[in-house]
Design a protein around this motif. Structure first.
Motif, mmCIF file in Angstrom:
data_model
loop_
_atom_site.group_PDB
_atom_site.id
_atom_site.type_symbol
_atom_site.label_atom_id
_atom_site.label_comp_id
_atom_site.label_asym_id
_atom_site.label_seq_id
_atom_site.Cartn_x
_atom_site.Cartn_y
_atom_site.Cartn_z
ATOM 1 N N TYR A 219 -7.762 53.141 4.606
ATOM 2 C CA TYR A 219 -7.534 52.890 3.130
ATOM 3 C C TYR A 219 -5.913 52.271 2.973
ATOM 4 C CZ TYR A 219 -6.462 54.586 -1.756
ATOM 5 O OH TYR A 219 -6.351 54.592 -2.874
ATOM 6 N N THR A 220 -5.051 53.237 3.818
ATOM 7 C CA THR A 220 -3.485 52.878 3.675
ATOM 8 C C THR A 220 -3.422 51.442 4.093
ATOM 9 O OG1 THR A 220 -3.285 55.257 4.165
ATOM 10 C CG2 THR A 220 -1.293 53.583 4.266
ATOM 11 N N ILE A 221 -3.748 51.248 5.097
ATOM 12 C CA ILE A 221 -3.510 49.523 5.871
ATOM 13 C C ILE A 221 -4.162 48.522 4.623
ATOM 14 C CG2 ILE A 221 -4.124 48.026 7.391
ATOM 15 C CD1 ILE A 221 -4.347 50.207 9.538
ATOM 16 N N MET A 222 -5.468 48.756 4.190
ATOM 17 C CA MET A 222 -5.758 47.763 3.164
ATOM 18 C C MET A 222 -4.868 47.836 1.959
ATOM 19 S SD MET A 222 -8.427 46.208 4.032
ATOM 20 C CE MET A 222 -9.171 45.544 2.705
ATOM 21 N N ALA B 122 -2.887 44.911 -1.272
ATOM 22 C CA ALA B 122 -2.993 45.220 -2.743
ATOM 23 C C ALA B 122 -1.710 45.608 -3.350
ATOM 24 C CB ALA B 122 -3.877 46.307 -2.914
ATOM 25 N N ALA B 123 -0.613 46.410 -2.480
ATOM 26 C CA ALA B 123 0.678 46.689 -2.887
ATOM 27 C C ALA B 123 1.576 45.318 -2.780
ATOM 28 C CB ALA B 123 1.007 47.721 -1.897
ATOM 29 N N VAL C 129 -5.980 53.519 -8.736
ATOM 30 C CA VAL C 129 -5.570 52.180 -8.363
ATOM 31 C C VAL C 129 -6.541 51.064 -8.720
ATOM 32 C CG1 VAL C 129 -5.335 50.962 -6.002
ATOM 33 C CG2 VAL C 129 -4.301 53.202 -6.278
ATOM 34 N N THR C 130 -7.926 51.588 -8.765
ATOM 35 C CA THR C 130 -8.842 50.236 -9.224
ATOM 36 C C THR C 130 -9.157 50.433 -10.593
ATOM 37 O OG1 THR C 130 -10.560 51.894 -8.480
ATOM 38 C CG2 THR C 130 -9.746 50.326 -6.755
ATOM 39 N N PHE D 186 -1.218 48.337 -14.668
ATOM 40 C CA PHE D 186 -0.211 48.770 -13.942
ATOM 41 C C PHE D 186 -0.172 48.071 -12.489
ATOM 42 C CE2 PHE D 186 1.873 52.774 -11.897
ATOM 43 C CZ PHE D 186 3.183 52.256 -12.484
ATOM 44 N N PRO D 187 0.410 47.129 -12.403
ATOM 45 C CA PRO D 187 0.158 46.423 -11.005
ATOM 46 C C PRO D 187 0.902 47.287 -10.048
ATOM 47 C CG PRO D 187 0.716 44.605 -12.763
ATOM 48 C CD PRO D 187 0.990 46.056 -13.415
ATOM 49 N N LEU D 188 1.932 48.163 -10.168
ATOM 50 C CA LEU D 188 2.563 48.893 -9.114
ATOM 51 C C LEU D 188 1.886 49.880 -8.622
ATOM 52 C CD1 LEU D 188 6.051 48.957 -10.493
ATOM 53 C CD2 LEU D 188 5.147 47.569 -8.827
ATOM 54 N N ALA D 189 0.474 50.361 -9.257
ATOM 55 C CA ALA D 189 -0.456 51.497 -8.961
ATOM 56 C C ALA D 189 -0.499 51.403 -7.448
ATOM 57 C CB ALA D 189 -1.517 51.637 -9.708
ATOM 58 N N PRO D 190 -1.146 50.248 -6.989
ATOM 59 C CA PRO D 190 -1.170 50.335 -5.430
ATOM 60 C C PRO D 190 0.152 50.624 -4.501
ATOM 61 C CG PRO D 190 -2.330 48.385 -6.532
ATOM 62 C CD PRO D 190 -1.275 48.821 -7.365
#
Length: 789
Positions: free
Chosen positions: A171-174, A178-179, A543-544, A550-554
């Motif tokens: 999940y962190t790698i994915m 997104a970030a 996040v979803t 809020f694009p900074l959520a990821p």
């Protein structure tokens, strides 16, 4: 655990062990030439060697010679040994009273006979044991940038712990992708905030400075000029732009790719960790369940009478009471949200009366930023966060009490019941305020001459002239940031652990035994990884579900998870007792919950763009109302949008209840809506612009949802859940199991059959072959049936 005991219970538990090294050639990675660049990001191969790949089969004591064994001491891993030891202890009888047989270490622990029971940790010294290696290459803060040694985690802690860290790492790698896109969207909005035409019009003294806005509350509120929201309008441009639309669609596709690729990765782990055909054993009842078994009933499967703690009516009563309690607490959350809404209305009234005055000398440095809307939003978000955390603590105890009252029979039933209750509650608790701002606030306010009131007293809150998106962004950033900070503070258990060790230390001996050293560590929660999963799933929802605002959520989630992985690793390695290893095929009930969030996210983001953002009205103006026949411009433009999006109201039409105290001889004012002006035959009714905008919003939602859902369906179909290479290896393993293990039946039959005499030797040979073939076929069918069950 003597060798014979290990072999016996390995067969009982269907533990899969190596029969032959994997002889299927691995396809070389196309990135192999760049391995020197990625090598620093992997655990040291000198300390943690790569696990050899083997084909495995369920262990059978009579066929020990056919298993690949180099050393008896390492043939069974530590997690396997712990599982077998716990299996024996959980079924060991200790008392018989008449027909009642008491057994199991868990019941003795529940009764207080023993204080604790746990597997021992390896000594964490400078010797190369598994715990030390995990600390050096995984839990040490210096290794924060390295990939996780999942095989060693699984070997030491078992598959259930391993699959959690595998999911969290994946999940962190994915999230990095997104970030990166979200950060790019944020930078694009930040760079273009000064070039936005409608924002310039708001800040322009000749346009926004000349537009007098109607009061947003009754009596005490004053008229105000549009350019007082100049800075807020600029900040809104950072999040409300065309890049946000692209990012929202991207995240809808990203969440599908995340779930599909996780299924593939999970299938690989299932094969590598031998849980593809994992047969869950019959779980023993929980001690709390057994202790209250006073009624008898006939088991429909075995036909044997067994003790149960309640009748059918009693079970119905317990479940109904649990459902009713959950519903009551959900309504309690909604009541708290209504209370916060009332607070927002009352505080907005006060802020509007004070912050619109001409004398703001005390707030001179913040004059451009402190608006009634912003001050109300920030204070309400902080109060909402505090209320959320308080209700969280209270409901957690209530949910555990309800689940204990329901008396689930097994640990799995208990965890599934508690998971559903806690997720439903936290879903409403964390997201309800965001849903209010996104889809309720400012949607039913009427117009200045006929406002809508809440509870017959409080005038409904209006959005800023630029929309409610900036308030939704503020709410999300405060809740997400505050929750992450609070959780990480709770994760660090230095003080708590030191206090616990102080009161449990042994002072009568100079050398403390290993088991007492481990006893001084923190006890493992009965719910295990439940709270870790719950925290991450709630974050996944933020996040979803609301990423369009809020694009900074990821980015925030990525930073939090990088700390989360290492803090969890440090806790489990150094601060907690060693957990009893458990088998697990997947992340359990959390997987369908993630799928449900992913489906809901498409609808919420499309509706945020349509109803919360101001993007659709701008697009309608740009393509239709800026040019002939509605506009006066020859080319498509955003000039004049502000004037077109604000309706006119005559101050003489104020009612006595809403008439401002100070009118300053103002005859007309503006408000955010699409209505005909005073004096028009249809004054204050919706104009043609409004119906164009509504049609465009509905068309946008339908088109975007259908396109995204179709894309999600195609991706789900195209991406197989199990990789082709893994399917080949599974087939190869099954074939080898049949060849190596099942053909030995023929040899066993041949040895046991004795020839009667020389004359019948030939007939006996034929009979042996037929009988061996029949035994082989019967055994194969039996094995296949067991695997199916």
């Amino acid at each position: 655990m003597p060798w014979d005991v290990l072999c016996t219970y390995a067969e009982v538990l269907h533990i899969k062990l190596p029969i032959q090294p994997n002889d299927l050639s691995c396809h070389p990675s196309p990135w192999r030439c760049l391995s020197f660049l990625t090598k620093p990001f992997y655990p040291s191969e000198e300390l943690i060697t790569k696990e050899a790949e083997f084909f495995t089969a369920a262990f059978e004591k009579d066929r020990l010679d056919y298993f690949y064994m180099k050393d008896k001491d390492t043939f069974f891993t530590p997690s396997m040994r712990s599982r077998m030891a716990y299996y024996i202890l959980s079924r060991a009888p200790y008392e018989i009273r008449g027909n009642i047989k008491k057994f199991g270490i868990t019941k003795l622990l529940g009764g207080g006979v023993y204080k604790a029971a746990y597997p021992l940790h390896d000594v964490k010294d400078d010797c190369p044991n598994e715990r030390y290696l995990l600390y050096q290459e995984w839990a040490n803060p210096k290794s924060f940038y390295k990939m996780q040694p999942l095989d060693l985690i699984r070997k030491y802690y078992g598959e259930k712990i391993g699959i959690y860290f595998a999911w969290l790492g994946f999940y962190t790698i994915m999230l990095t992708l997104a970030a990166a896109v979200g950060l790019g969207c944020f930078i694009y909005g930040y760079r273009t905030q000064d070039t936005s035409t409608w924002s310039k019009e708001v800040c322009n003294p000749e346009i926004g400075g000349q537009i007098v806005m109607c009061p947003q509350c009754d009596r005490e509120c004053k008229f105000w000029r549009l350019n007082s929201t100049c800075e807020a309008s600029k900040k809104l441009c950072i999040f409300d732009n065309f890049g946000t639309l692209v990012f929202a669609v991207f995240m809808s596709i990203w969440v599908t790719l995340f779930l599909e690729f996780w299924k593939r990765y999970q299938a690989e782990l299932e094969y590598e960790w031998d849980t593809v055909e994992f047969l869950e054993q019959e779980e023993p009842p929980r001690p709390e369940y057994e202790a209250k078994c006073i009624y008898e009933r006939k088991n429909p499967v075995t036909g044997v009478k067994e003790k149960v703690p309640y009748t059918a009516c009693g079970r119905c009563f317990r479940v109904s009471l649990g459902i009713g309690t959950v519903v009551f607490w959900i309504f309690l959350i909604l009541a708290s949200i209504v209370a916060i809404i009332v607070y927002r209305l009352a505080v907005f009234f006060a802020f509007s009366a004070k912050l619109r005055t001409q004398d703001l000398r005390e707030l001179e440095p913040l004059k451009e930023y402190v608006t009634p809307q912003m001050a109300t939003s920030v204070t309400a978000s902080l109060i909402s966060f505090v209320v959320i955390m308080i209700l969280n603590v209270l409901y957690e105890r209530v949910a555990i009490w309800i689940t204990d009252f329901e008396l689930p029979r097994t640990k799995t039933d208990y965890e599934n019941s508690l998971t559903l209750k806690m997720f439903l509650f936290q879903f409403v608790n964390y997201y309800s305020s965001c849903f209010y701002i996104a889809f309720v606030k400012g949607k039913a306010v009427g117009y200045p001459g006929d406002p809508v009131y809440l509870l017959g007293k409080y005038r409904n809150e209006e959005c800023d002239p630029g929309g409610c998106l900036i308030e939704l962004t503020t709410q999300l950033s405060i809740i997400m940031g505050g929750k992450a900070i609070w959780n990480n503070i709770q994760e660090v258990l230095w003080v708590k652990n030191l206090i616990f060790r102080y009161f449990t230390r042994v002072t009568s001996q100079k050398v403390i035994p290993r088991w007492e050293q481990d006893y001084e560590l923190q006890p493992v929660s009965q719910l295990g990884l439940f709270y870790e999963y719950l925290e991450m799933v709630i974050q996944f929802g933020f996040v979803t579900l609301f990423v369009a605002s809020f694009p900074l959520a990821p980015v925030l989630a990525l930073v939090n998870n990088l700390f989360e992985i290492r803090v969890d690793a440090w806790k489990i390695t150094t601060q907690f007792r060693r957990v009893v290893p458990e088998k697990a095929q997947h992340i359990g009930a959390w997987q369908p919950i993630l799928g449900g969030i992913a489906i809901l996210a498409v609808a919420t983001n499309a509706m945020i763009i349509a109803f919360t953002s101001d993007m659709i009205p701008r697009l309608v103006y740009y393509w239709s109302f800026s040019v002939y026949p509605y506009g006066n411009y020859s080319n498509h433009t955003m000039e004049g949008y502000i004037n077109s999006s604000l309706s006119i109201f005559s101050t003489s039409h104020f009612s006595n209840e809403s008439m401002p105290i100070a009118t300053y001889n103002i005859t007309t004012c503006r408000y955010r809506d699409f209505r005909y002006p005073p004096g028009h035959p249809r004054q204050y009714e919706y104009n043609v612009y409004y119906w164009h905008v509504i049609a465009a919003k509905m068309a946008f939602i339908i088109v975007v949802e259908h396109i995204v859902y179709l894309t999600k369906f195609i991706l789900s179909y195209v991406i197989p859940d199990v990789p082709y290479a893994v399917r080949e290896q599974i087939k190869r393993e099954k074939y080898l199991t049949q060849v190596i293990l099942h053909e030995t039946n023929l040899k066993l039959v041949t040895k046991r059959l004795k020839p009667i005499n020389e004359e019948t030797l030939k007939d006996t040979t034929v009979l042996e072959e037929k009988l061996g073939a029949l035994i082989f076929a019967a055994r194969y069918r039996e094995e296949k049936q067991c695997l199916t069950l």
